[in-house]
Each structure stands twice: as structure tokens, then as C-alpha cells.
Design a protein around this motif. Structure first.
Motif, PDB file in Angstrom:
ATOM      1  N   ASN A 218      74.205  -6.269  -4.050  1.00 23.58           N
ATOM      2  CA  ASN A 218      74.256  -5.939  -2.736  1.00 23.58           C
ATOM      3  C   ASN A 218      75.747  -6.208  -2.116  1.00 23.58           C
ATOM      4  O   ASN A 218      76.169  -5.250  -1.531  1.00 23.58           O
ATOM      5  CB  ASN A 218      73.332  -6.357  -1.783  1.00 23.58           C
ATOM      6  CG  ASN A 218      71.982  -6.083  -2.086  1.00 23.58           C
ATOM      7  OD1 ASN A 218      71.451  -4.988  -2.656  1.00 23.58           O
ATOM      8  ND2 ASN A 218      70.910  -6.706  -1.401  1.00 23.58           N
ATOM      9  N   LEU A 219      76.199  -7.317  -2.519  1.00 22.18           N
ATOM     10  CA  LEU A 219      77.784  -7.454  -1.720  1.00 22.18           C
ATOM     11  C   LEU A 219      78.695  -6.416  -2.705  1.00 22.18           C
ATOM     12  O   LEU A 219      79.676  -5.835  -2.025  1.00 22.18           O
ATOM     13  CB  LEU A 219      78.253  -8.937  -2.388  1.00 22.18           C
ATOM     14  CG  LEU A 219      77.558 -10.152  -1.537  1.00 22.18           C
ATOM     15  CD1 LEU A 219      77.989 -11.210  -2.038  1.00 22.18           C
ATOM     16  CD2 LEU A 219      77.926  -9.948  -0.123  1.00 22.18           C
ATOM     17  N   GLY A 220      78.242  -6.146  -4.097  1.00 30.53           N
ATOM     18  CA  GLY A 220      79.226  -5.298  -4.735  1.00 30.53           C
ATOM     19  C   GLY A 220      78.945  -3.956  -4.167  1.00 30.53           C
ATOM     20  O   GLY A 220      80.224  -3.278  -3.903  1.00 30.53           O
ATOM     21  N   ARG A 221      77.765  -3.219  -3.903  1.00 29.79           N
ATOM     22  CA  ARG A 221      77.591  -2.027  -3.332  1.00 29.79           C
ATOM     23  C   ARG A 221      78.362  -1.886  -1.879  1.00 29.79           C
ATOM     24  O   ARG A 221      78.761  -0.781  -1.519  1.00 29.79           O
ATOM     25  CB  ARG A 221      76.348  -1.938  -3.180  1.00 29.79           C
ATOM     26  CG  ARG A 221      75.370  -1.612  -4.628  1.00 29.79           C
ATOM     27  CD  ARG A 221      74.266  -0.815  -4.368  1.00 29.79           C
ATOM     28  NE  ARG A 221      74.343   0.736  -4.001  1.00 29.79           N
ATOM     29  CZ  ARG A 221      73.653   1.645  -3.628  1.00 29.79           C
ATOM     30  NH1 ARG A 221      72.484   1.274  -3.762  1.00 29.79           N
ATOM     31  NH2 ARG A 221      73.935   2.627  -3.296  1.00 29.79           N
ATOM     32  N   GLU A 222      78.284  -3.146  -1.261  1.00 31.78           N
ATOM     33  CA  GLU A 222      78.882  -2.880   0.213  1.00 31.78           C
ATOM     34  C   GLU A 222      80.665  -3.445  -0.043  1.00 31.78           C
ATOM     35  O   GLU A 222      80.936  -3.201   1.053  1.00 31.78           O
ATOM     36  CB  GLU A 222      78.619  -4.181   0.825  1.00 31.78           C
ATOM     37  CG  GLU A 222      76.923  -3.925   1.417  1.00 31.78           C
ATOM     38  CD  GLU A 222      76.163  -5.273   1.657  1.00 31.78           C
ATOM     39  OE1 GLU A 222      76.839  -6.172   1.901  1.00 31.78           O
ATOM     40  OE2 GLU A 222      74.994  -5.224   1.908  1.00 31.78           O
ATOM     41  N   GLY A 223      81.088  -3.461  -1.304  1.00 30.00           N
ATOM     42  CA  GLY A 223      82.567  -3.765  -1.365  1.00 30.00           C
ATOM     43  C   GLY A 223      83.060  -4.757  -0.894  1.00 30.00           C
ATOM     44  O   GLY A 223      84.092  -5.221  -0.603  1.00 30.00           O
ATOM     45  N   LYS A 224      82.115  -6.084  -0.839  1.00 28.24           N
ATOM     46  CA  LYS A 224      82.512  -7.429  -0.141  1.00 28.24           C
ATOM     47  C   LYS A 224      82.996  -8.179  -1.365  1.00 28.24           C
ATOM     48  O   LYS A 224      82.319  -9.193  -1.879  1.00 28.24           O
ATOM     49  CB  LYS A 224      81.497  -7.969   0.329  1.00 28.24           C
ATOM     50  CG  LYS A 224      81.084  -7.295   1.763  1.00 28.24           C
ATOM     51  CD  LYS A 224      79.821  -7.703   2.409  1.00 28.24           C
ATOM     52  CE  LYS A 224      79.511  -7.137   3.799  1.00 28.24           C
ATOM     53  NZ  LYS A 224      78.515  -7.678   4.591  1.00 28.24           N
ATOM     54  N   VAL A 225      84.142  -7.772  -1.968  1.00 24.16           N
ATOM     55  CA  VAL A 225      84.664  -8.539  -3.065  1.00 24.16           C
ATOM     56  C   VAL A 225      84.885  -9.924  -2.952  1.00 24.16           C
ATOM     57  O   VAL A 225      84.599 -10.771  -3.619  1.00 24.16           O
ATOM     58  CB  VAL A 225      85.769  -7.836  -3.636  1.00 24.16           C
ATOM     59  CG1 VAL A 225      86.296  -8.584  -4.772  1.00 24.16           C
ATOM     60  CG2 VAL A 225      85.825  -6.324  -4.195  1.00 24.16           C
ATOM     61  N   LYS A 226      85.654 -10.318  -1.732  1.00 21.41           N
ATOM     62  CA  LYS A 226      85.787 -11.607  -1.537  1.00 21.41           C
ATOM     63  C   LYS A 226      84.655 -12.532  -1.317  1.00 21.41           C
ATOM     64  O   LYS A 226      84.573 -13.771  -1.975  1.00 21.41           O
ATOM     65  CB  LYS A 226      86.719 -11.866   0.021  1.00 21.41           C
ATOM     66  CG  LYS A 226      87.139 -13.316   0.329  1.00 21.41           C
ATOM     67  CD  LYS A 226      88.002 -13.214   1.442  1.00 21.41           C
ATOM     68  CE  LYS A 226      88.360 -14.539   2.013  1.00 21.41           C
ATOM     69  NZ  LYS A 226      89.306 -14.703   3.173  1.00 21.41           N
ATOM     70  N   GLU A 227      83.603 -12.293  -0.633  1.00 23.96           N
ATOM     71  CA  GLU A 227      82.478 -12.836  -0.433  1.00 23.96           C
ATOM     72  C   GLU A 227      81.753 -13.093  -1.695  1.00 23.96           C
ATOM     73  O   GLU A 227      81.028 -13.993  -1.956  1.00 23.96           O
ATOM     74  CB  GLU A 227      81.358 -12.294   0.495  1.00 23.96           C
ATOM     75  CG  GLU A 227      81.871 -12.119   1.967  1.00 23.96           C
ATOM     76  CD  GLU A 227      83.028 -10.684   2.232  1.00 23.96           C
ATOM     77  OE1 GLU A 227      83.285 -10.360   1.147  1.00 23.96           O
ATOM     78  OE2 GLU A 227      82.955 -10.442   3.411  1.00 23.96           O
ATOM     79  N   ALA A 228      81.949 -12.057  -2.752  1.00 23.11           N
ATOM     80  CA  ALA A 228      81.044 -11.815  -4.046  1.00 23.11           C
ATOM     81  C   ALA A 228      81.661 -12.678  -5.287  1.00 23.11           C
ATOM     82  O   ALA A 228      80.977 -13.256  -6.019  1.00 23.11           O
ATOM     83  CB  ALA A 228      80.999 -10.498  -4.495  1.00 23.11           C
ATOM     84  N   MET A 229      83.141 -13.032  -5.103  1.00 19.72           N
ATOM     85  CA  MET A 229      83.908 -13.455  -6.130  1.00 19.72           C
ATOM     86  C   MET A 229      83.532 -14.622  -6.481  1.00 19.72           C
ATOM     87  O   MET A 229      83.420 -15.022  -7.990  1.00 19.72           O
ATOM     88  CB  MET A 229      85.325 -13.206  -5.955  1.00 19.72           C
ATOM     89  CG  MET A 229      86.124 -13.300  -7.276  1.00 19.72           C
ATOM     90  SD  MET A 229      85.855 -12.033  -8.363  1.00 19.72           S
ATOM     91  CE  MET A 229      86.546 -10.687  -7.568  1.00 19.72           C
ATOM     92  N   GLU A 230      83.562 -15.571  -5.806  1.00 21.83           N
ATOM     93  CA  GLU A 230      83.089 -17.145  -6.109  1.00 21.83           C
ATOM     94  C   GLU A 230      81.721 -17.154  -6.770  1.00 21.83           C
ATOM     95  O   GLU A 230      81.481 -17.784  -7.693  1.00 21.83           O
ATOM     96  CB  GLU A 230      83.239 -18.163  -5.023  1.00 21.83           C
ATOM     97  CG  GLU A 230      82.714 -19.723  -5.448  1.00 21.83           C
ATOM     98  CD  GLU A 230      83.073 -20.705  -4.226  1.00 21.83           C
ATOM     99  OE1 GLU A 230      82.793 -21.702  -4.312  1.00 21.83           O
ATOM    100  OE2 GLU A 230      83.430 -20.150  -3.215  1.00 21.83           O
TER     101      GLU A 230
END
Length: 292
Positions: A218-230
């Protein structure tokens, strides 16, 4: 709008210690996955050890998963078989059982000509159930290239592709050259895939970590790279096992660690070494500890 959006779990098949299918456990596992937010269930695939099933077992597994889903999420059935006729029969069975779609490999027993691949999918298409073509040139002889997929996409019921090459550039090319939806097929592109336009993920590790898988996708689909990366970097060592020939033993062990045991694998798949399991446990503890 894509027909099969989100995280679809390629289900393992629970077995008893004597290698019988544990249908009760399969039902429980499906219910647990749905309750933990997955968007769809995929029985009878490679991770599910379909090649070891009798016809009666395979039919009952499909029925069990459809019953367990109970309309809460779609069921997409793996239909790989040695002949086109047999594959068509599994598409027909899945349709009658109440599945919303199927995941279909090209011919699996030899390296087919392009016209044979097209004829195979044309036969499956005639059944009238939505099809996700399964491209896995790592383990099977055919590569469903974007050019070939553009030809297959002319069939009404071929709506998407499970893309398992591990090459993220394929997502771009498929979306550019076809009208198909893309479902990432390797776990270690679970973030890159949705960032590049994949609308679904047919996943392995979420058998053990469904909440984490859904959150990451879901983070990927929303483009939330910073939140997803760790989160992704801590999950990635575990995700790599999905693209490994020992994926079934590995993911079943992850499920044991997650408190959702699914029993042994059927021979010819045998238990792995203690050192191999120790590495999985280390990677699992990193993933769970970082995301708890």
C-alpha cells in the motif's frame, strides 16, 4: 481500474506429518490471512506444491479455499497442467467452484512455438473466466515478452500478467505495450513494483507476514517511499527466499516462526539444513523486530 488489485497470497498447502492435505488447517489459514487484510487468495500454484496433488486433492483444495474466502476476497486458482486440455479443465472447474479468476502458465513441458503459446491461451480464454497469465521464465521454458503479451491481450478474458522475471523494466514495457494489469510475482520487487505501476502482487512471504506485506504494498502504491524504505530493507532479506528454488520449505518455516504452521513439504522437496533454517530465522527476527 484493475480487476485484481492489492496483495494476493500464493497459498502454501498445509500437510500432516504423513503428507496428507490438511484441509482444516488450509481453511484456518485462509481465514487468518483474510482477517489480516490480504486482498485475494491463490491456491494450487507452485508455492502450493500443485504438482504433487492428485486430481481429487486439487479439486478439494480449490473448494476449500473458495469456501473459506466466503466472498470476502477473490480467489484466483493456479491452473498449470501438462496439457492444454487439462489446464482448460481446471479453468472450468475453478469457474464452477466460484473462483473469480485463474493464474495460467503457458505450456510447461517443453519450449513451445509462439503459435502454440497463443493457441494454449486461446483455449483457456474460451472458458470465460478472467485470466492472469503467469510469466516465469526462471522455472519454465517460455518467456511471455511484452510483444507476446500484446498478442495475448487481444483475448477478452486475459486481463493481466503475473510478472516473475525479476526485471523491473518489464513492468514499464508491459504497461506501455499492452492493456494488461501487472501483478508483481517476485517478493523482492514488492516495493518497486507498485511504485512503477503494478496494481497487484501475487506474494509468498505474506503467508507468514500478511499485515506487513499489505502495509508495504500500500505504501508503494501511494508513492510513500520514505515511509516504506526502512520497512522494506528489513523485510528484503526474507523476501529474497521467494525467488529461490527452496521457496516452499523457506516460507513454510517462516509460517512456523509466525505461529501459523503448515506442516512439511512433500517429496521430492525435503527439509533444509539446520544452517539454512538458522539464516531464515535470523532474517525473520530482523523483519519482525524492526516492524513491531
Amino acid at each position: 481500474m484493475a480487476r485484481f488489485e492489492g496483495v494476493y497470497v500464493a497459498l502454501v498447502t498445509p500437510f500432516t506429518e504423513t503428507y496428507e492435505v490438511d484441509y482444516k488447517r488450509l481453511h484456518e489459514l485462509c481465514n487468518w490471512l483474510v482477517e489480516n487484510g490480504v486482498h485475494g487468495l491463490v491456491p494450487s500454484g507452485s508455492l502450493g506444491e500443485y504438482a504433487t496433488f492428485t486430481r481429487e486433492e486439487r479439486a478439494k483444495i480449490i473448494d476449500t479455499v473458495v469456501e473459506a474466502a466466503a466472498g470476502r476476497v477473490p480467489v484466483m486458482v493456479g491452473t498449470a497442467a501438462p496439457s492444454t486440455k487439462q489446464a482448460v479443465e481446471w479453468v472450468e472447474y475453478s469457474k464452477d467452484a466460484g473462483a473469480e479468476g485463474v493464474m495460467a502458465l503457458p505450456p510447461i513441458n517443453y519450449n513451445p512455438l509462439e503459435n502454440e503459446v497463443i493457441a494454449h491461451y486461446e483455449a483457456l480464454n474460451r472458458v470465460g473466466l478472467p485470466i492472469i497469465a503467469y510469466n516465469n521464465p526462471r522455472d519454465y521454458p517460455t518467456d511471455l515478452t511484452p510483444d507476446l503479451l500484446s498478442k495475448l491481450s487481444k483475448f477478452k478474458n486475459i486481463v493481466g500478467v503475473k510478472e516473475f522475471t525479476g526485471d523491473i523494466r518489464r513492468v514499464h514495457d508491459i504497461l506501455d505495450q499492452t492493456n494488461l494489469e501487472v501483478m508483481i510475482g517476485v517478493d523482492d520487487l514488492a516495493l518497486e513494483g507498485p511504485l512503477m505501476g503494478a496494481t497487484g502482487w501475487i506474494s509468498g512471504v505474506p503467508n507468514a507476514l500478511p499485515k506487513e506485506g499489505v502495509e508495504l504494498f500500500n505504501l508503494g502504491r501511494e508513492g510513500k517511499v520514505k515511509e516504506a524504505m526502512e520497512m522494506y530493507r528489513n523485510l528484503l532479506p526474507l523476501m529474497h527466499y521467494d525467488a529461490n528454488p527452496q521457496l516452499v520449505q523457506s516460507i513454510k518455516y517462516m509460517m512456523e516462526l509466525a505461529g501459523q504452521p503448515a506442516g512439511p513439504t512433500r517429496p521430492p522437496r525435503l527439509p533444509l539444513s539446520d544452517n539454512y533454517y538458522a539464516k531464515i530465522k535470523k532474517d525473520y527476527e530482523r523483519a519482525v523486530g524492526a516492524n513491531s
